[in-house]
Motif scaffolding. Structure first.
Motif, PDB file in Angstrom:
ATOM      1  N   PRO A  64      34.754  31.913  35.504  1.00  0.00           N
ATOM      2  CA  PRO A  64      35.935  32.190  36.336  1.00  0.00           C
ATOM      3  C   PRO A  64      36.983  32.997  35.579  1.00  0.00           C
ATOM      4  N   ALA A  65      37.768  33.767  36.321  1.00  0.00           N
ATOM      5  CA  ALA A  65      38.768  34.640  35.702  1.00  0.00           C
ATOM      6  C   ALA A  65      39.853  33.854  34.984  1.00  0.00           C
ATOM      7  N   ASP A  66      40.106  32.604  35.429  1.00  0.00           N
ATOM      8  CA  ASP A  66      41.158  31.816  34.800  1.00  0.00           C
ATOM      9  C   ASP A  66      40.622  30.818  33.773  1.00  0.00           C
ATOM     10  N   ALA A  67      39.349  30.985  33.373  1.00  0.00           N
ATOM     11  CA  ALA A  67      38.738  30.025  32.443  1.00  0.00           C
ATOM     12  C   ALA A  67      39.206  30.236  30.999  1.00  0.00           C
ATOM     13  N   GLN A  70      34.923  40.380  29.411  1.00  0.00           N
ATOM     14  CA  GLN A  70      34.011  41.224  30.181  1.00  0.00           C
ATOM     15  C   GLN A  70      33.479  42.380  29.348  1.00  0.00           C
ATOM     16  N   GLN A  71      34.327  42.950  28.518  1.00  0.00           N
ATOM     17  CA  GLN A  71      33.888  44.060  27.662  1.00  0.00           C
ATOM     18  C   GLN A  71      32.899  43.593  26.602  1.00  0.00           C
ATOM     19  N   GLU A  84      25.197  38.013  33.990  1.00  0.00           N
ATOM     20  CA  GLU A  84      25.130  36.669  34.560  1.00  0.00           C
ATOM     21  C   GLU A  84      26.186  35.765  33.938  1.00  0.00           C
ATOM     22  N   LEU A  85      26.387  35.899  32.635  1.00  0.00           N
ATOM     23  CA  LEU A  85      27.414  35.099  31.964  1.00  0.00           C
ATOM     24  C   LEU A  85      28.804  35.451  32.479  1.00  0.00           C
ATOM     25  N   ASN A 131      47.453  37.456  27.533  1.00  0.00           N
ATOM     26  CA  ASN A 131      47.496  36.557  28.685  1.00  0.00           C
ATOM     27  C   ASN A 131      46.089  36.332  29.237  1.00  0.00           C
ATOM     28  N   LYS A 132      46.006  35.529  30.291  1.00  0.00           N
ATOM     29  CA  LYS A 132      44.701  35.174  30.850  1.00  0.00           C
ATOM     30  C   LYS A 132      43.932  36.399  31.354  1.00  0.00           C
ATOM     31  N   GLU A 133      44.641  37.327  32.011  1.00  0.00           N
ATOM     32  CA  GLU A 133      43.975  38.518  32.541  1.00  0.00           C
ATOM     33  C   GLU A 133      43.426  39.386  31.418  1.00  0.00           C
ATOM     34  N   GLU A 134      44.203  39.555  30.370  1.00  0.00           N
ATOM     35  CA  GLU A 134      43.746  40.359  29.229  1.00  0.00           C
ATOM     36  C   GLU A 134      42.593  39.682  28.507  1.00  0.00           C
TER      37      GLU A 134
END
Length: 297
Positions: free
Chosen positions: A117-120, A103-104, A111-112, A94-97
């Motif tokens: 955005p979290a929902d991008a 991020q990992q 900066e990237l 899903n989007k969160e995963e």
């Protein structure tokens, strides 16, 4: 006594043609340095083979879903994947995963991450195929823009283009190294001819008193081999500097993220030994051929 004489002749020759010797060393160092870089990039145990081992074992087909996909459409896609004989395994993300994995992967580039955005990132199914070359079958089963599917992407196709680019960079580097090596060999040949001409009286006297042709040629060959050795050592030093300042610092983020493999010191040492040996061998061979073909001592 003879060894001391030969070494003294080598030192004398290097001093007499100091400018030519320096030019010969620098040209040799540049060509060998480029050769070493090419080997580190694409030689046995280099970055390209390691990257292939890392990425091709993880090749997946990604089925990205639209933002307005419904639960019924997700379930239909999952059921179709479960029943397909082409699919070895799959996982829904899903989007969160997806954002967490992003991020990992780019933790060394904050900066990237901050500007994304979290929902991008879209939700998706990541599919591992029984045969990765059967990607078109999956693409046909899940057409883009239909039934909640935004697009289907084959990561293997991207990797093929990436490694084609890297192989081109390696081949270009080696091509420039070959051109530089030819220039170095021609410079070595000219330097040896000039040195032999300047010392023609000494060598003629040596031949008259019974010195063999090999004995009179040896100092010139050792001069070239010494220049090749210094050039090889300079090139090896360049590889060390490149690893410390470029690979270990500039590429630290992608390496920690597992995107680019680490360049091990063992590979640097091995390639340094190879290019130094090649430098000595080519320089000595060029000098020997020049003396045999163009110079009569």
């Amino acid at each position: 006594m003879r060894v001391n004489f030969v070494l003294s002749e080598v030192a004398t020759g290097l001093r007499r043609n100091l400018t030519m010797t320096v030019a010969m060393i620098l040209t040799t160092a540049i060509s060998l340095g480029l050769m070493g870089v090419g080997l580190l990039i694409g030689g046995p145990g280099g970055m390209i083979p390691k990257m292939k081992d890392i990425f091709y074992d993880k090749v997946q087909v990604s089925i990205f879903l639209t933002d307005d996909v419904t639960q019924e459409q997700r379930d239909a896609i999952e059921a179709q994947l479960s029943s397909s004989s082409e699919v070895q395994s799959f996982v829904y993300e899903n989007k969160e995963e997806a954002y967490e994995r992003f991020q990992q992967q780019f933790s060394q580039q904050p900066e990237l991450v901050e500007n994304t955005p979290a929902d991008a990132l879209p939700e998706s199914f990541r599919v591992e195929l029984v045969n990765p070359e059967r990607y078109p079958v999956i693409a046909e089963q899940f057409p883009n823009g239909e039934n909640g599917v935004d697009r289907v992407r084959d990561e293997g196709d991207f990797l093929d283009r990436l490694f084609s680019l890297l192989n081109g960079a390696r081949n270009g580097t080696l091509a420039v190294a070959v051109v530089q090596a030819l220039a170095a060999l021609l410079l070595i040949s000219n330097t040896i001819q000039l040195a032999a001409f300047n010392r023609r009286n000494e060598t003629s006297i040596m031949r008259l008193v019974g010195a063999s042709r090999w004995y009179t040629q040896l100092p010139f060959i050792l001069e070239a081999a010494f220049a090749g050795l210094i050039g090889g050592l300079l090139a090896a030093g360049g590889l060390v500097v490149a690893k410390v300042l470029f690979v270990d610092k500039t590429l630290a983020g992608p390496i920690k993220a597992g995107i680019i493999p680490q360049v091990e010191w063992s590979a640097v040492i091995l390639n340094s030994a190879i290019i130094t040996g090649v430098g000595v061998a080519l320089a000595a061979s060029a000098a020997y051929v020049t003396l045999r073909l163009y110079v009569r001592l």
